[in-house]
Design a protein around this motif. Structure first.
Motif, PDB file in Angstrom:
ATOM      1  N   TYR A 182      35.029  30.019  38.206  1.00 37.04           N
ATOM      2  CA  TYR A 182      33.573  30.016  38.195  1.00 37.04           C
ATOM      3  C   TYR A 182      32.997  28.670  38.652  1.00 37.04           C
ATOM      4  O   TYR A 182      32.297  28.579  39.677  1.00 37.04           O
ATOM      5  CB  TYR A 182      33.077  30.383  36.797  1.00 37.04           C
ATOM      6  CG  TYR A 182      31.583  30.315  36.583  1.00 37.04           C
ATOM      7  CD1 TYR A 182      30.679  30.420  37.643  1.00 37.04           C
ATOM      8  CD2 TYR A 182      31.047  30.148  35.295  1.00 37.04           C
ATOM      9  CE1 TYR A 182      29.307  30.368  37.439  1.00 37.04           C
ATOM     10  CE2 TYR A 182      29.689  30.102  35.079  1.00 37.04           C
ATOM     11  CZ  TYR A 182      28.825  30.198  36.140  1.00 37.04           C
ATOM     12  OH  TYR A 182      27.466  30.137  35.936  1.00 37.04           O
ATOM     13  N   LYS A 230      27.742  37.526  38.388  1.00 34.44           N
ATOM     14  CA  LYS A 230      28.806  38.023  39.266  1.00 34.44           C
ATOM     15  C   LYS A 230      30.179  37.767  38.654  1.00 34.44           C
ATOM     16  O   LYS A 230      31.050  38.652  38.636  1.00 34.44           O
ATOM     17  CB  LYS A 230      28.708  37.365  40.643  1.00 34.44           C
ATOM     18  CG  LYS A 230      27.544  37.846  41.474  1.00 34.44           C
ATOM     19  CD  LYS A 230      27.769  39.293  41.935  1.00 34.44           C
ATOM     20  CE  LYS A 230      26.664  39.756  42.856  1.00 34.44           C
ATOM     21  NZ  LYS A 230      26.915  41.125  43.383  1.00 34.44           N
ATOM     22  N   GLU A 257      26.707  37.267  47.309  1.00 28.55           N
ATOM     23  CA  GLU A 257      26.554  35.923  46.754  1.00 28.55           C
ATOM     24  C   GLU A 257      27.803  35.062  46.970  1.00 28.55           C
ATOM     25  O   GLU A 257      27.706  33.858  47.235  1.00 28.55           O
ATOM     26  CB  GLU A 257      26.227  35.999  45.255  1.00 28.55           C
ATOM     27  CG  GLU A 257      24.823  36.489  44.924  1.00 28.55           C
ATOM     28  CD  GLU A 257      24.705  37.993  44.981  1.00 28.55           C
ATOM     29  OE1 GLU A 257      23.599  38.509  44.758  1.00 28.55           O
ATOM     30  OE2 GLU A 257      25.733  38.668  45.232  1.00 28.55           O
ATOM     31  N   GLY A 277      33.057  43.099  44.964  1.00 24.59           N
ATOM     32  CA  GLY A 277      31.748  43.272  44.331  1.00 24.59           C
ATOM     33  C   GLY A 277      30.958  41.986  44.213  1.00 24.59           C
ATOM     34  O   GLY A 277      29.765  42.007  43.917  1.00 24.59           O
ATOM     35  N   MET A 278      31.610  40.851  44.437  1.00 21.16           N
ATOM     36  CA  MET A 278      30.915  39.565  44.343  1.00 21.16           C
ATOM     37  C   MET A 278      30.049  39.277  45.564  1.00 21.16           C
ATOM     38  O   MET A 278      29.216  38.366  45.517  1.00 21.16           O
ATOM     39  CB  MET A 278      31.920  38.439  44.149  1.00 21.16           C
ATOM     40  CG  MET A 278      32.616  38.486  42.805  1.00 21.16           C
ATOM     41  SD  MET A 278      33.616  37.019  42.508  1.00 21.16           S
ATOM     42  CE  MET A 278      33.997  37.235  40.763  1.00 21.16           C
ATOM     43  N   GLU A 279      30.266  39.998  46.632  1.00 24.17           N
ATOM     44  CA  GLU A 279      29.410  39.826  47.809  1.00 24.17           C
ATOM     45  C   GLU A 279      28.021  40.403  47.532  1.00 24.17           C
ATOM     46  O   GLU A 279      27.863  41.320  46.729  1.00 24.17           O
ATOM     47  CB  GLU A 279      30.038  40.559  49.007  1.00 24.17           C
ATOM     48  CG  GLU A 279      31.336  39.925  49.495  1.00 24.17           C
ATOM     49  CD  GLU A 279      31.896  40.632  50.704  1.00 24.17           C
ATOM     50  OE1 GLU A 279      31.546  41.817  50.905  1.00 24.17           O
ATOM     51  OE2 GLU A 279      32.673  40.024  51.445  1.00 24.17           O
ATOM     52  N   GLU A 321      30.826  39.945  35.512  1.00 24.73           N
ATOM     53  CA  GLU A 321      31.104  41.356  35.775  1.00 24.73           C
ATOM     54  C   GLU A 321      32.443  41.580  36.466  1.00 24.73           C
ATOM     55  O   GLU A 321      33.178  42.527  36.133  1.00 24.73           O
ATOM     56  CB  GLU A 321      29.982  41.945  36.631  1.00 24.73           C
ATOM     57  CG  GLU A 321      30.161  43.427  36.938  1.00 24.73           C
ATOM     58  CD  GLU A 321      29.025  44.015  37.756  1.00 24.73           C
ATOM     59  OE1 GLU A 321      29.080  45.235  38.050  1.00 24.73           O
ATOM     60  OE2 GLU A 321      28.068  43.265  38.092  1.00 24.73           O
ATOM     61  N   PHE A 322      32.798  40.710  37.401  1.00 27.60           N
ATOM     62  CA  PHE A 322      33.946  41.005  38.262  1.00 27.60           C
ATOM     63  C   PHE A 322      35.192  40.141  38.006  1.00 27.60           C
ATOM     64  O   PHE A 322      36.279  40.520  38.436  1.00 27.60           O
ATOM     65  CB  PHE A 322      33.538  40.863  39.730  1.00 27.60           C
ATOM     66  CG  PHE A 322      32.517  41.872  40.173  1.00 27.60           C
ATOM     67  CD1 PHE A 322      32.876  43.202  40.371  1.00 27.60           C
ATOM     68  CD2 PHE A 322      31.192  41.497  40.354  1.00 27.60           C
ATOM     69  CE1 PHE A 322      31.934  44.136  40.768  1.00 27.60           C
ATOM     70  CE2 PHE A 322      30.240  42.430  40.747  1.00 27.60           C
ATOM     71  CZ  PHE A 322      30.610  43.756  40.951  1.00 27.60           C
ATOM     72  N   THR A 359      22.540  32.695  39.277  1.00 24.19           N
ATOM     73  CA  THR A 359      22.917  33.480  40.450  1.00 24.19           C
ATOM     74  C   THR A 359      24.367  33.930  40.396  1.00 24.19           C
ATOM     75  O   THR A 359      24.681  35.116  40.572  1.00 24.19           O
ATOM     76  CB  THR A 359      22.678  32.681  41.741  1.00 24.19           C
ATOM     77  OG1 THR A 359      21.300  32.303  41.817  1.00 24.19           O
ATOM     78  CG2 THR A 359      23.049  33.509  42.972  1.00 24.19           C
ATOM     79  N   TYR A 360      25.268  32.991  40.142  1.00 28.66           N
ATOM     80  CA  TYR A 360      26.698  33.282  40.180  1.00 28.66           C
ATOM     81  C   TYR A 360      27.246  33.735  38.822  1.00 28.66           C
ATOM     82  O   TYR A 360      28.254  34.438  38.779  1.00 28.66           O
ATOM     83  CB  TYR A 360      27.460  32.056  40.679  1.00 28.66           C
ATOM     84  CG  TYR A 360      26.923  31.527  41.991  1.00 28.66           C
ATOM     85  CD1 TYR A 360      27.119  32.229  43.174  1.00 28.66           C
ATOM     86  CD2 TYR A 360      26.175  30.344  42.049  1.00 28.66           C
ATOM     87  CE1 TYR A 360      26.608  31.778  44.379  1.00 28.66           C
ATOM     88  CE2 TYR A 360      25.663  29.880  43.248  1.00 28.66           C
ATOM     89  CZ  TYR A 360      25.884  30.607  44.404  1.00 28.66           C
ATOM     90  OH  TYR A 360      25.365  30.155  45.594  1.00 28.66           O
TER      91      TYR A 360
END
Length: 395
Positions: A308, A293, A261, A257-259, A296-297, A289-290
């Protein structure tokens, strides 16, 4: 002819009945005119009173400096232009007390403001910001007091504890008024990285802070501040791990799901305890931006504090990272947490051999000095550390 006369007579009679007498019409017209004049007078009086009240209110507001409660409560930010003459010192002087009323959003926004000119219009002495991420107390505060003594102007201190903790350091302590506004933190969750970003943002408010070291309450220094300052300031790299690790504890924590980015090939892992320069600190607090992501994941068993910052910074600034940490930790016993050392462990031999014999690279050259800090130590280790620090640690 008679019929016509009768009809005309009827018309005359009707006219006589419908038309009022002349003197009654005049009285009615006069009454209407009188009412209109009185209404006009009342309206004029109302307008005069309203105008008078408005003028008096404006003068009272100016005299008493009354503020609009809605406008005054809409923000916690106060302009420095309302405090008299604006000088360069008002921009560059760090606050003596790090407490403030800014929200996280306001803090990150304020901290992201950075001069674009490379030269400074004042004598800037770059400082090393020591950021302590703790639950509350600092059991090794006496050791750190010894560490900081005599190096005023080369360092600054920031402490993030649980929100309900109240420190009791006296005015002479280097930790006095150094606890920043905080939020609750859960181990292995995004709140941990949020606390780290909060520490960085508070430290960035001081324009003289150039390097930022993240430590815990169980960390101790392995060298004196003078040596550490020279080691960090002389390095061409920032010290953060960013390894491409195989297996369940490395790439196995990645989620599709991180794609787009973040891709699997970009996924990195590193120690939570880092040292970075001002440029990279700004990158971390400015990121939008990151962050969503990872929030959430990356949830346990994906520990966001290990992925991170290493992933984000390696994607954008890989050439500025040394791919190692300055904080030594013993993971040889296995498990989710490193070994903890107490009073019985702390001996002269132990401290001399603490970092181990494994060499590393410093400015692309092999170096015997790889670690400047160590963890984890229990509070019981304080007494022997204070005794051995002058001899072994050079404090």
């Amino acid at each position: 002819m008679k019929v016509i006369d009768m009809e005309e007579g009827v018309k005359d009679n009707n006219a006589a009945v419908a038309s009022p007498p002349a003197h009654k019409s005049r009285n009615t017209n006069q009454s209407r005119a009188l009412v209109s004049i009185r209404l006009l007078q009342v309206l004029l009086l109302f307008l005069v009173l309203t105008l008078g009240i408005s003028v008096v209110s404006i003068h009272m507001i100016k005299f008493f400096k009354i503020q609009d409660p809605v406008a005054s409560s809409s923000t916690t930010l106060v302009s420095m232009y309302d405090r008299g003459d604006v000088t360069l010192e008002s921009f560059i002087r760090p606050p003596s007390n790090v407490r403030h009323s800014m929200s996280d959003g306001e803090l990150l926004w304020r901290a992201s403001m950075e001069p674009k000119r490379r030269d400074y219009p004042f004598k800037r002495v770059p400082k090393l910001a020591f950021m302590f991420l703790t639950k509350g107390p600092l059991p090794f505060a006496p050791l750190w007091e010894m560490f900081f003594k005599g190096h005023e102007g080369l360092y600054s201190i920031y402490v993030h504890a649980l929100p309900d903790y109240r420190s009791d350091f006296d005015r002479l302590s280097v930790f006095y008024r150094r606890y920043i506004p905080s939020q609750a933190v859960a181990w292995g969750e995004m709140s941990m990285c949020e606390a780290e970003r909060r520490l960085l943002a508070n430290a960035l408010l001081d324009i003289s802070n150039e390097w930022f070291v993240l430590l815990s309450e169980s960390c101790i220094p392995l060298r004196g501040l003078g040596f550490i300052y020279g080691y960090v300031s002389g390095s061409r790299y920032s010290f953060m791990g960013c390894a491409d690790e195989e297996g369940p504890d490395g790439r196995g924590r990645y989620r599709n799901g991180m794609e787009p980015e973040i891709t699997l090939s970009q996924w990195r892992k590193g120690s939570q305890w880092f040292e970075i320069n001002r440029k990279l600190a700004l990158e971390i607090i400015q990121d939008t931006t990151y962050y969503p992501k990872f929030k959430e994941f990356c949830k346990p068993p994906c520990y966001v504090d290990e992925h991170y910052f290493p992933t984000m910074l390696s994607m954008k600034h890989r050439i500025f990272l040394a791919n190692r940490t300055l904080t030594w930790t013993d993971w040889s016993r296995g498990g989710a947490h490193p070994a903890t050392f107490g009073k019985a462990d702390v001996t002269e031999t132990f401290l001399k051999n603490l970092p181990g014999a494994k060499p590393c690279f410093y400015n692309d050259q092999r170096s015997p000095v790889c670690y400047l800090f160590a963890r984890k130590f229990s509070p019981s280790a304080l007494e022997p550390l204070l005794e051995l620090a002058p001899k072994i640690l050079g404090l």
